[in-house]
Every structure is written in structure tokens, then in C-alpha cells.
Design a protein around this motif. Sequence first.
Motif, mmCIF file in Angstrom:
data_model
loop_
_atom_site.group_PDB
_atom_site.id
_atom_site.type_symbol
_atom_site.label_atom_id
_atom_site.label_comp_id
_atom_site.label_asym_id
_atom_site.label_seq_id
_atom_site.Cartn_x
_atom_site.Cartn_y
_atom_site.Cartn_z
ATOM 1 N N PRO A 137 0.808 -1.232 0.000
ATOM 2 C CA PRO A 137 0.000 0.000 0.000
ATOM 3 C C PRO A 137 0.835 1.274 0.000
ATOM 4 C CG PRO A 137 -0.862 -1.573 1.582
ATOM 5 C CD PRO A 137 0.436 -2.119 1.108
ATOM 6 N N ILE A 138 1.924 1.282 0.760
ATOM 7 C CA ILE A 138 2.791 2.462 0.772
ATOM 8 C C ILE A 138 3.453 2.637 -0.582
ATOM 9 C CG2 ILE A 138 4.803 3.523 1.864
ATOM 10 C CD1 ILE A 138 4.151 1.913 4.384
ATOM 11 N N LEU A 139 3.963 1.556 -1.148
ATOM 12 C CA LEU A 139 4.666 1.608 -2.431
ATOM 13 C C LEU A 139 3.763 2.129 -3.543
ATOM 14 C CD1 LEU A 139 7.339 0.665 -3.980
ATOM 15 C CD2 LEU A 139 5.999 -1.357 -4.573
ATOM 16 N N VAL A 140 2.575 1.559 -3.668
ATOM 17 C CA VAL A 140 1.668 1.927 -4.765
ATOM 18 C C VAL A 140 1.243 3.387 -4.647
ATOM 19 C CG1 VAL A 140 -0.617 1.507 -5.728
ATOM 20 C CG2 VAL A 140 0.854 -0.415 -5.165
ATOM 21 N N ASN A 141 0.890 3.825 -3.455
ATOM 22 C CA ASN A 141 0.460 5.215 -3.290
ATOM 23 C C ASN A 141 1.611 6.191 -3.525
ATOM 24 O OD1 ASN A 141 -2.481 5.656 -2.104
ATOM 25 N ND2 ASN A 141 -1.724 3.714 -1.305
ATOM 26 N N LEU A 142 2.808 5.821 -3.113
ATOM 27 C CA LEU A 142 3.944 6.712 -3.320
ATOM 28 C C LEU A 142 4.306 6.796 -4.800
ATOM 29 C CD1 LEU A 142 5.986 8.543 -2.056
ATOM 30 C CD2 LEU A 142 7.420 6.561 -1.538
ATOM 31 N N ILE A 143 4.258 5.681 -5.505
ATOM 32 C CA ILE A 143 4.503 5.707 -6.953
ATOM 33 C C ILE A 143 3.471 6.599 -7.643
ATOM 34 C CG2 ILE A 143 4.451 4.307 -9.058
ATOM 35 C CD1 ILE A 143 5.634 2.018 -7.420
ATOM 36 N N ALA A 144 2.214 6.443 -7.270
ATOM 37 C CA ALA A 144 1.153 7.275 -7.856
ATOM 38 C C ALA A 144 1.404 8.752 -7.585
ATOM 39 C CB ALA A 144 -0.202 6.851 -7.311
ATOM 40 N N GLY A 145 1.870 9.064 -6.367
ATOM 41 C CA GLY A 145 2.153 10.456 -6.037
ATOM 42 C C GLY A 145 3.322 11.020 -6.818
ATOM 43 N N LEU A 146 4.387 10.227 -6.969
ATOM 44 C CA LEU A 146 5.548 10.697 -7.720
ATOM 45 C C LEU A 146 5.225 10.900 -9.197
ATOM 46 C CD1 LEU A 146 8.292 8.441 -6.081
ATOM 47 C CD2 LEU A 146 8.060 10.920 -5.835
ATOM 48 N N GLU A 147 4.263 10.132 -9.699
ATOM 49 C CA GLU A 147 3.873 10.261 -11.104
ATOM 50 C C GLU A 147 2.758 11.280 -11.310
ATOM 51 O OE1 GLU A 147 2.842 6.266 -12.102
ATOM 52 O OE2 GLU A 147 4.911 5.693 -12.581
ATOM 53 N N ALA A 148 2.271 11.878 -10.220
ATOM 54 C CA ALA A 148 1.124 12.794 -10.316
ATOM 55 C C ALA A 148 1.532 14.247 -10.534
ATOM 56 C CB ALA A 148 0.274 12.689 -9.044
ATOM 57 N N ALA A 149 2.827 14.507 -10.641
ATOM 58 C CA ALA A 149 3.263 15.884 -10.867
ATOM 59 C C ALA A 149 2.682 16.401 -12.182
ATOM 60 C CB ALA A 149 4.787 15.944 -10.915
ATOM 61 N N PRO A 150 2.049 17.580 -12.183
ATOM 62 C CA PRO A 150 1.432 18.108 -13.414
ATOM 63 C C PRO A 150 2.443 18.256 -14.545
ATOM 64 C CG PRO A 150 0.760 19.374 -11.488
ATOM 65 C CD PRO A 150 1.859 18.470 -11.039
ATOM 66 N N ARG A 151 2.059 17.810 -15.730
ATOM 67 C CA ARG A 151 2.955 17.871 -16.884
ATOM 68 C C ARG A 151 3.357 19.306 -17.203
ATOM 69 N NH1 ARG A 151 6.369 14.632 -18.672
ATOM 70 N NH2 ARG A 151 4.828 12.998 -18.276
ATOM 71 N N THR A 152 2.417 20.242 -17.054
ATOM 72 C CA THR A 152 2.740 21.643 -17.352
ATOM 73 C C THR A 152 3.818 22.181 -16.406
ATOM 74 O OG1 THR A 152 0.867 22.284 -15.944
ATOM 75 C CG2 THR A 152 0.479 22.153 -18.329
ATOM 76 N N MET A 153 3.745 21.774 -15.119
ATOM 77 C CA MET A 153 4.760 22.214 -14.161
ATOM 78 C C MET A 153 6.109 21.596 -14.470
ATOM 79 S SD MET A 153 3.428 24.368 -12.061
ATOM 80 C CE MET A 153 4.608 24.344 -10.704
ATOM 81 N N LEU A 154 6.109 20.330 -14.879
ATOM 82 C CA LEU A 154 7.363 19.679 -15.260
ATOM 83 C C LEU A 154 8.001 20.392 -16.450
ATOM 84 C CD1 LEU A 154 6.334 15.919 -14.932
ATOM 85 C CD2 LEU A 154 8.039 17.094 -13.546
ATOM 86 N N ASP A 155 7.186 20.679 -17.451
ATOM 87 C CA ASP A 155 7.707 21.351 -18.648
ATOM 88 C C ASP A 155 8.228 22.743 -18.303
ATOM 89 O OD1 ASP A 155 7.037 19.143 -20.150
ATOM 90 O OD2 ASP A 155 5.116 19.969 -20.820
ATOM 91 N N LEU A 156 7.513 23.454 -17.416
ATOM 92 C CA LEU A 156 7.941 24.797 -17.030
ATOM 93 C C LEU A 156 9.289 24.760 -16.318
ATOM 94 C CD1 LEU A 156 7.418 27.815 -16.682
ATOM 95 C CD2 LEU A 156 6.151 27.271 -14.590
ATOM 96 N N MET A 157 9.452 23.848 -15.371
ATOM 97 C CA MET A 157 10.711 23.772 -14.633
ATOM 98 C C MET A 157 11.858 23.364 -15.541
ATOM 99 S SD MET A 157 9.646 22.246 -10.882
ATOM 100 C CE MET A 157 11.234 22.684 -10.164
ATOM 101 N N ARG A 158 11.597 22.454 -16.484
ATOM 102 C CA ARG A 158 12.655 22.062 -17.431
ATOM 103 C C ARG A 158 13.031 23.220 -18.342
ATOM 104 N NH1 ARG A 158 9.461 16.439 -18.415
ATOM 105 N NH2 ARG A 158 10.465 15.220 -16.747
ATOM 106 N N SER A 159 12.035 23.994 -18.765
ATOM 107 C CA SER A 159 12.326 25.133 -19.633
ATOM 108 C C SER A 159 13.138 26.201 -18.917
ATOM 109 C CB SER A 159 11.018 25.735 -20.156
ATOM 110 O OG SER A 159 10.286 26.349 -19.099
ATOM 111 N N LEU A 160 13.008 26.257 -17.597
ATOM 112 C CA LEU A 160 13.779 27.216 -16.803
ATOM 113 C C LEU A 160 15.141 26.675 -16.400
ATOM 114 C CD1 LEU A 160 10.923 28.580 -14.508
ATOM 115 C CD2 LEU A 160 11.991 29.742 -16.453
ATOM 116 N N GLY A 161 15.464 25.483 -16.865
ATOM 117 C CA GLY A 161 16.792 24.913 -16.615
ATOM 118 C C GLY A 161 16.939 24.204 -15.284
ATOM 119 N N ALA A 162 15.839 23.816 -14.662
ATOM 120 C CA ALA A 162 15.916 23.115 -13.378
ATOM 121 C C ALA A 162 16.494 21.720 -13.573
ATOM 122 C CB ALA A 162 14.536 23.022 -12.743
ATOM 123 N N SER A 163 17.349 21.312 -12.662
ATOM 124 C CA SER A 163 17.935 19.973 -12.733
ATOM 125 C C SER A 163 16.909 18.928 -12.304
ATOM 126 C CB SER A 163 19.157 19.892 -11.819
ATOM 127 O OG SER A 163 18.771 20.067 -10.455
#
Length: 253
Positions: A137-163
Motif C-alpha cells: 500500500p505504501i509503495l503503490v500510493n507513493l509511486i502514484a504520487g511521484l507520477e502525479a506531478a502536473p505535466r505543465t509544471m514539469l515542462d515549465l521547470m525544465r524550460s527554466l533549466g531546473a535539474s
Amino acid sequence: MNASSSSSLAGRATIPAVYLVLLVAWELSVRVFVIPAWILPAPTEIGRTALQWAPELALNSLVTLRETMVGFLLAIALSLPLAVLIALNATARRLLYPILLGLQSVPKVAVAPLIILWLGLSEWPKIVIVILVCFFPILVNLIAGLEAAPRTMLDLMRSLGASQHMIFRRLRVPVALPHFFTGCKVAVTFAVIGSVIGEFVAAQEGLGYLILISTSQSQTPLAFAAIALLTLLSIALFHGIEWIERRVVNWTP
């Protein structure tokens, strides 16, 4: 006192009143129908037995609590790195996820005797069973949370050069924390069940052992007292996780 405060107070008072009515109905049913205590004891009889056996109940509660908490914390320690690996690495996901799913599908009651056989009669077999029950239960919920980051936020941070490290720390972890605590709240109630399963199979102490011994000797009030303590233990641990969550995850409504 305004109307909203009065309604809130009435709402909080309703729940204890319902529980009290249920206990009174239980007590009256046992007395009216003259049900033997070894079949169904009255709440007052359970209370008297709990007071008589208070030292033994307290000692065995501590044993079960220790097994539960050690297994639960070890399950968290094992699930955290695996969840990160599976969530961020597609190859690891394809390789490990089916194996973990297969392990989760194995009934824990079926493997408990084998674990006892391999590890002996110490506390470690019970702790291992708790780990097996809590891990998924901990593993599945944590995986879901790590994969739940909004795509737009990911793209924005990458465009700003975030590691990748900064994206993980500043975006993925905050988004994953509510999911992680959800998994922990589910797992901590399973943890108590896991420790009792281990104590049922082979133990010389613990609330599960006390329930097994008391039922075999028709001491049903003592078994009910131990069950009540297990219930209170699960509720207390659940609310403990909620308390930690409210202080760690303070940005959600």
C-alpha cells in the motif's frame, strides 16, 4: 453561541451518543436473552475482565505495538527507494512491478508458517509479516504520487533549466507527500492485522496470542478485551499518522 457553533457541538455529541446507545442495547440484549458469557459477554463483563487482566493486557499490548511499529517503519524504509526507482525508471518498473505484484498476491496467512519456520519463534517473523502486509500500500500510493506531478509544471521547470534533482525535490516530493500519507494510513491498520496473524501462528506473547489462548479456554470476555485493545491501537496509530500529515503537508486544503 451562534447557530453554526450549536450545530457543530450537536454533531460532535451525536457520535458518542450513538456509541452509548449501541453499548446499552448490547448489554440489555445479553441480559434479556440470558446469553452465556462464553458465547457473547456483556460490555460490563468485558470491562470487569479488562480491569482484572490489566497488567497482562498492557504487557501484551506493548509487544504487539512494538512488532507493529518496527515492521511499519521498516516497510516505509524499503518502499521509499523502490517507489522512487520504479516511478522514475521505466525499465525498473517493467522489471520490478510484476514481481512485487506477485508477492502482494500471495496470502500472508499462507506464508506465515513458512516465515516462522525460517526465522524461529522470535519477534522477527511477526515483524516480517507486518512488512509484507504494509509494503505494497505504501509503495503503490507513493509511486502514484511521484507520477502525479502536473505535466505543465514539469515542462515549465525544465524550460527554466531546473535539474532533475531540483524537479524531484521541489515538485515531485511535495505532490507525492499526500499520496504517501494515504498509503501510510492504510498500511498502519494492516500492520496491526499482520502482527496478530504472526502471533496466531506462533507466539508466546502479544494480543493475538492472548486472544488465541483465551478463546481456547472459553474465556471470551478476555478475548473481547484484547480485541477492543487491538481496535483502539489501530485507531490511535491511524490518527497518529493523520496528526503527522497535518503538520508536514500544510499546503493542501
